[in-house]
Design a protein around this motif. Structure first.
Motif, PDB file in Angstrom:
ATOM      1  N   ARG A   1      13.688  24.910  40.976  1.00 40.07           N
ATOM      2  CA  ARG A   1      14.819  25.317  39.823  1.00 40.07           C
ATOM      3  C   ARG A   1      16.096  25.288  40.446  1.00 40.07           C
ATOM      4  NH1 ARG A   1      12.030  30.424  41.353  1.00 40.07           N
ATOM      5  NH2 ARG A   1      13.476  32.017  41.868  1.00 40.07           N
ATOM      6  N   VAL A   2      16.265  25.919  41.693  1.00 42.71           N
ATOM      7  CA  VAL A   2      17.578  26.040  42.332  1.00 42.71           C
ATOM      8  C   VAL A   2      18.087  24.571  42.666  1.00 42.71           C
ATOM      9  CG1 VAL A   2      18.848  26.662  44.515  1.00 42.71           C
ATOM     10  CG2 VAL A   2      17.341  28.228  43.150  1.00 42.71           C
ATOM     11  N   LEU A   3      17.419  23.565  43.423  1.00 42.95           N
ATOM     12  CA  LEU A   3      17.706  22.521  43.800  1.00 42.95           C
ATOM     13  C   LEU A   3      18.026  21.498  42.584  1.00 42.95           C
ATOM     14  CD1 LEU A   3      14.971  21.648  46.581  1.00 42.95           C
ATOM     15  CD2 LEU A   3      17.363  22.605  46.745  1.00 42.95           C
ATOM     16  N   ASP A   4      17.236  21.814  41.587  1.00 48.31           N
ATOM     17  CA  ASP A   4      17.401  20.954  40.180  1.00 48.31           C
ATOM     18  C   ASP A   4      19.030  21.519  39.727  1.00 48.31           C
ATOM     19  OD1 ASP A   4      15.238  19.704  40.178  1.00 48.31           O
ATOM     20  OD2 ASP A   4      14.324  21.133  38.605  1.00 48.31           O
ATOM     21  N   ALA A   5      19.257  22.791  39.736  1.00 48.14           N
ATOM     22  CA  ALA A   5      20.653  23.443  39.150  1.00 48.14           C
ATOM     23  C   ALA A   5      21.940  22.757  39.989  1.00 48.14           C
ATOM     24  CB  ALA A   5      20.773  24.894  39.055  1.00 48.14           C
ATOM     25  N   PHE A   6      21.625  22.846  41.475  1.00 45.01           N
ATOM     26  CA  PHE A   6      22.707  22.260  42.283  1.00 45.01           C
ATOM     27  C   PHE A   6      22.933  20.913  42.074  1.00 45.01           C
ATOM     28  CE2 PHE A   6      21.976  26.059  45.465  1.00 45.01           C
ATOM     29  CZ  PHE A   6      23.293  26.583  45.008  1.00 45.01           C
ATOM     30  N   ALA A   7      21.820  20.008  42.105  1.00 45.60           N
ATOM     31  CA  ALA A   7      22.012  18.689  41.734  1.00 45.60           C
ATOM     32  C   ALA A   7      22.559  18.241  40.551  1.00 45.60           C
ATOM     33  CB  ALA A   7      20.577  18.090  42.055  1.00 45.60           C
ATOM     34  N   ALA A   8      22.046  18.969  39.424  1.00 46.44           N
ATOM     35  CA  ALA A   8      22.693  18.783  38.309  1.00 46.44           C
ATOM     36  C   ALA A   8      23.949  18.985  38.079  1.00 46.44           C
ATOM     37  CB  ALA A   8      22.045  19.405  37.093  1.00 46.44           C
ATOM     38  N   ASP A   9      24.882  20.146  38.887  1.00 47.35           N
ATOM     39  CA  ASP A   9      26.053  20.337  38.905  1.00 47.35           C
ATOM     40  C   ASP A   9      26.817  19.661  40.086  1.00 47.35           C
ATOM     41  OD1 ASP A   9      26.307  22.244  37.031  1.00 47.35           O
ATOM     42  OD2 ASP A   9      26.122  23.920  38.146  1.00 47.35           O
ATOM     43  N   ARG A  10      26.131  18.362  40.745  1.00 45.04           N
ATOM     44  CA  ARG A  10      26.849  17.329  41.428  1.00 45.04           C
ATOM     45  C   ARG A  10      27.390  17.947  42.844  1.00 45.04           C
ATOM     46  NH1 ARG A  10      27.903  12.653  38.994  1.00 45.04           N
ATOM     47  NH2 ARG A  10      27.137  12.670  36.536  1.00 45.04           N
ATOM     48  N   TYR A  11      26.636  18.931  43.403  1.00 42.21           N
ATOM     49  CA  TYR A  11      26.626  19.148  44.722  1.00 42.21           C
ATOM     50  C   TYR A  11      26.382  18.286  45.801  1.00 42.21           C
ATOM     51  CZ  TYR A  11      28.075  24.167  43.395  1.00 42.21           C
ATOM     52  OH  TYR A  11      28.966  25.005  42.955  1.00 42.21           O
ATOM     53  N   PRO A  12      27.196  17.649  46.511  1.00 42.84           N
ATOM     54  CA  PRO A  12      26.970  16.490  47.300  1.00 42.84           C
ATOM     55  C   PRO A  12      25.922  16.928  48.633  1.00 42.84           C
ATOM     56  CG  PRO A  12      29.054  17.294  47.995  1.00 42.84           C
ATOM     57  CD  PRO A  12      28.776  18.060  46.923  1.00 42.84           C
ATOM     58  N   LEU A  13      25.939  18.068  48.979  1.00 42.07           N
ATOM     59  CA  LEU A  13      24.848  18.537  49.999  1.00 42.07           C
ATOM     60  C   LEU A  13      24.526  20.027  49.730  1.00 42.07           C
ATOM     61  CD1 LEU A  13      23.431  18.229  52.845  1.00 42.07           C
ATOM     62  CD2 LEU A  13      25.910  18.974  53.827  1.00 42.07           C
ATOM     63  N   ILE A  14      23.119  20.220  49.967  1.00 41.58           N
ATOM     64  CA  ILE A  14      22.593  21.481  49.701  1.00 41.58           C
ATOM     65  C   ILE A  14      21.871  21.739  51.068  1.00 41.58           C
ATOM     66  CG2 ILE A  14      20.721  22.765  48.523  1.00 41.58           C
ATOM     67  CD1 ILE A  14      20.960  20.593  46.424  1.00 41.58           C
ATOM     68  N   LEU A  15      21.949  22.950  51.568  1.00 41.67           N
ATOM     69  CA  LEU A  15      21.441  23.511  52.930  1.00 41.67           C
ATOM     70  C   LEU A  15      20.456  24.603  52.566  1.00 41.67           C
ATOM     71  CD1 LEU A  15      24.518  23.258  55.560  1.00 41.67           C
ATOM     72  CD2 LEU A  15      22.759  21.466  54.983  1.00 41.67           C
ATOM     73  N   ALA A  16      19.137  24.740  53.343  1.00 42.31           N
ATOM     74  CA  ALA A  16      18.225  25.559  53.058  1.00 42.31           C
ATOM     75  C   ALA A  16      17.357  25.714  54.209  1.00 42.31           C
ATOM     76  CB  ALA A  16      17.388  25.311  51.763  1.00 42.31           C
ATOM     77  N   GLY A  17      16.515  26.904  54.262  1.00 43.79           N
ATOM     78  CA  GLY A  17      15.864  27.170  55.324  1.00 43.79           C
ATOM     79  C   GLY A  17      14.345  27.456  54.740  1.00 43.79           C
ATOM     80  N   HIS A  18      13.763  28.698  55.302  1.00 46.98           N
ATOM     81  CA  HIS A  18      12.665  29.234  54.597  1.00 46.98           C
ATOM     82  C   HIS A  18      11.324  28.746  54.811  1.00 46.98           C
ATOM     83  CE1 HIS A  18      10.173  31.613  51.981  1.00 46.98           C
ATOM     84  NE2 HIS A  18       9.865  30.427  51.242  1.00 46.98           N
ATOM     85  N   THR A  19      11.196  27.528  55.079  1.00 40.59           N
ATOM     86  CA  THR A  19       9.775  26.634  55.092  1.00 40.59           C
ATOM     87  C   THR A  19       9.160  27.007  56.483  1.00 40.59           C
ATOM     88  OG1 THR A  19      10.900  24.694  55.691  1.00 40.59           O
ATOM     89  CG2 THR A  19      10.500  25.113  53.317  1.00 40.59           C
ATOM     90  N   HIS A  20      10.123  27.061  57.560  1.00 35.51           N
ATOM     91  CA  HIS A  20       9.616  26.981  59.135  1.00 35.51           C
ATOM     92  C   HIS A  20       9.085  25.525  59.267  1.00 35.51           C
ATOM     93  CE1 HIS A  20       8.908  31.627  59.183  1.00 35.51           C
ATOM     94  NE2 HIS A  20      10.247  31.329  58.818  1.00 35.51           N
ATOM     95  N   GLY A  21       9.640  24.699  58.424  1.00 41.51           N
ATOM     96  CA  GLY A  21       8.965  23.248  58.479  1.00 41.51           C
ATOM     97  C   GLY A  21       7.608  23.013  58.148  1.00 41.51           C
ATOM     98  N   GLY A  22       6.952  24.185  57.549  1.00 39.66           N
ATOM     99  CA  GLY A  22       5.426  24.271  57.721  1.00 39.66           C
ATOM    100  C   GLY A  22       4.922  25.356  58.516  1.00 39.66           C
ATOM    101  N   GLN A  23       5.700  25.244  59.830  1.00 41.25           N
ATOM    102  CA  GLN A  23       4.949  26.150  61.049  1.00 41.25           C
ATOM    103  C   GLN A  23       3.912  25.485  61.765  1.00 41.25           C
ATOM    104  OE1 GLN A  23       5.880  30.374  60.469  1.00 41.25           O
ATOM    105  NE2 GLN A  23       4.228  30.952  62.134  1.00 41.25           N
ATOM    106  N   LEU A  24       2.882  25.428  60.852  1.00 43.57           N
ATOM    107  CA  LEU A  24       1.736  24.816  61.641  1.00 43.57           C
ATOM    108  C   LEU A  24       1.511  23.542  60.905  1.00 43.57           C
ATOM    109  CD1 LEU A  24      -0.635  28.066  61.597  1.00 43.57           C
ATOM    110  CD2 LEU A  24       0.787  27.170  63.409  1.00 43.57           C
ATOM    111  N   ARG A  25       1.848  22.296  61.546  1.00 39.48           N
ATOM    112  CA  ARG A  25       2.004  21.210  61.058  1.00 39.48           C
ATOM    113  C   ARG A  25       0.368  19.987  61.562  1.00 39.48           C
ATOM    114  NH1 ARG A  25       6.791  19.356  58.676  1.00 39.48           N
ATOM    115  NH2 ARG A  25       6.476  17.230  59.004  1.00 39.48           N
ATOM    116  N   VAL A  26       0.198  19.370  60.937  1.00 38.76           N
ATOM    117  CA  VAL A  26      -1.102  18.512  61.269  1.00 38.76           C
ATOM    118  C   VAL A  26      -0.444  17.365  61.738  1.00 38.76           C
ATOM    119  CG1 VAL A  26      -3.091  17.548  60.643  1.00 38.76           C
ATOM    120  CG2 VAL A  26      -2.556  19.581  59.600  1.00 38.76           C
ATOM    121  N   PRO A  27      -0.589  17.001  62.955  1.00 40.02           N
ATOM    122  CA  PRO A  27       0.054  15.745  63.414  1.00 40.02           C
ATOM    123  C   PRO A  27      -0.615  14.439  62.739  1.00 40.02           C
ATOM    124  CG  PRO A  27      -1.153  16.801  65.428  1.00 40.02           C
ATOM    125  CD  PRO A  27      -1.434  17.537  64.059  1.00 40.02           C
TER     126      PRO A  27
END
Length: 310
Positions: free
Chosen positions: A222-248
């Motif tokens: 919902r946040v990414l949709d709003a930023f993109a619709a408002d034409r921000y060229p770049l969005i920076l985020a974190g939170h996911t830890h990249g998945g933290q435990l990834r499967v090769p």
């Protein structure tokens, strides 16, 4: 009988040993800090490149000296400015160590948003619940703060230190960052993971500036949709830890939000209302104190070199 019992006992023991070895490696990887360098062509034509250091998901715990020293060394990169996308704490007693770690970086211009773990201490929970919540289509805390008795983190002390250093706080607000010969328009949201985001307070697109940047801790759609619709060229985020435990060869299993796992870390795009924004999600440099493991997803900081569009 001996052979039969030898087989039946040998397999579980072997699996136990393999599991212990994997867990040991994952604990080591969680302290294998590294810098990821990425070039993102998002600037207007003719603008000079900008070097942005993104720090995400530190989750500082008292006594994490290796992490503290590593963060201090990042000041040697001499970025144009620093972006902190939240979840700085995993221990309410670790504020002095966090600020000591970030002290050299606070000599540079910077901006920040907070995540849920800046406000509240983590709870011990079964990691399998992340998979169950994903299967059930649930994410976050359903808009409510943690239950009565949850640990209150001293986020106010972090805010005061950041603002004393001149870093621009973006909690459902706009701000501006002046660099040498340039001015950036910034927009940020409080953490969507606990539904503290209020996009209506910042809606309408970026203000006039040399470049505009959007920040949020958790990259909910919902946040990414709003930023993109408002034409921000770049969005920076974190939170996911990249998945933290990834499967090769497969990647992340979860993102702990409704972002698809293919975009759990790194550079991608997000399109809404006919406009596409660049999205960079940092895998972050920490873990929840109760799950201090990473697998195929080492902790990272990100040096993002923004360049003009081709």
């Amino acid at each position: 009988m001996r052979a039969r019992y030898g087989v039946s006992l040998g397999v579980p023991l072997g699996l136990t040993a393999l599991g212990a070895a994997g867990l040991g490696y994952a604990a080591l990887e969680a302290r294998a800090y590294r810098l990821r360098r990425v070039t993102i062509p998002v600037l207007p034509e003719g603008m000079r490149p900008l070097r942005v250091l993104q720090i995400a998901d530190i989750h500082m715990v008292s006594g994490q000296d290796k992490k503290r020293r590593w963060l201090q060394t990042l000041a040697g990169l001499r970025p144009d400015f620093v972006v902190n996308t939240g979840d700085n704490l995993s221990d309410p007693l670790a504020v002095p160590e966090l600020l000591d770690a970030l002290g050299p970086l606070m000599e540079f211009p910077g901006t920040y948003v907070f995540g849920s773990n800046d406000y509240y201490g983590p709870k011990l929970r079964n990691p399998a619940r992340y998979l169950l919540e994903k299967a059930n289509g649930r994410h976050g805390l359903n808009g409510n703060p943690p239950a009565v008795g949850a640990i209150h983190n001293p986020w106010e002390d972090i805010r005061d230190a950041f603002e004393s250093a001149g870093w621009v706080g973006l909690s459902n607000s706009r701000g501006r960052l002046k660099l040498e010969g340039l001015e950036l328009a910034l927009t940020g949201l409080d953490d969507p993971h606990i539904k503290r985001d209020r996009y209506d307070e910042v809606a309408g697109g970026p203000e006039e500036a040399d470049f505009s940047l959007a920040l949020v801790h958790a990259p909910y759609l919902r946040v990414l949709d709003a930023f993109a619709a408002d034409r921000y060229p770049l969005i920076l985020a974190g939170h996911t830890h990249g998945g933290q435990l990834r499967v090769p060869f497969r990647g992340a299993l979860v993102t702990n939000c409704d972002l698809d796992t293919d975009r759990a870390r790194g550079l991608s795009g997000h399109r809404a209302a006919g406009h596409e924004s660049a999205l960079y999600v940092s895998a972050g440099c920490g873990t929840n104190r109760y799950t201090p493991f990473r697998f195929a997803c080492p902790p990272e900081a990100n040096l993002l070199t923004l360049t003009p569009r081709a």
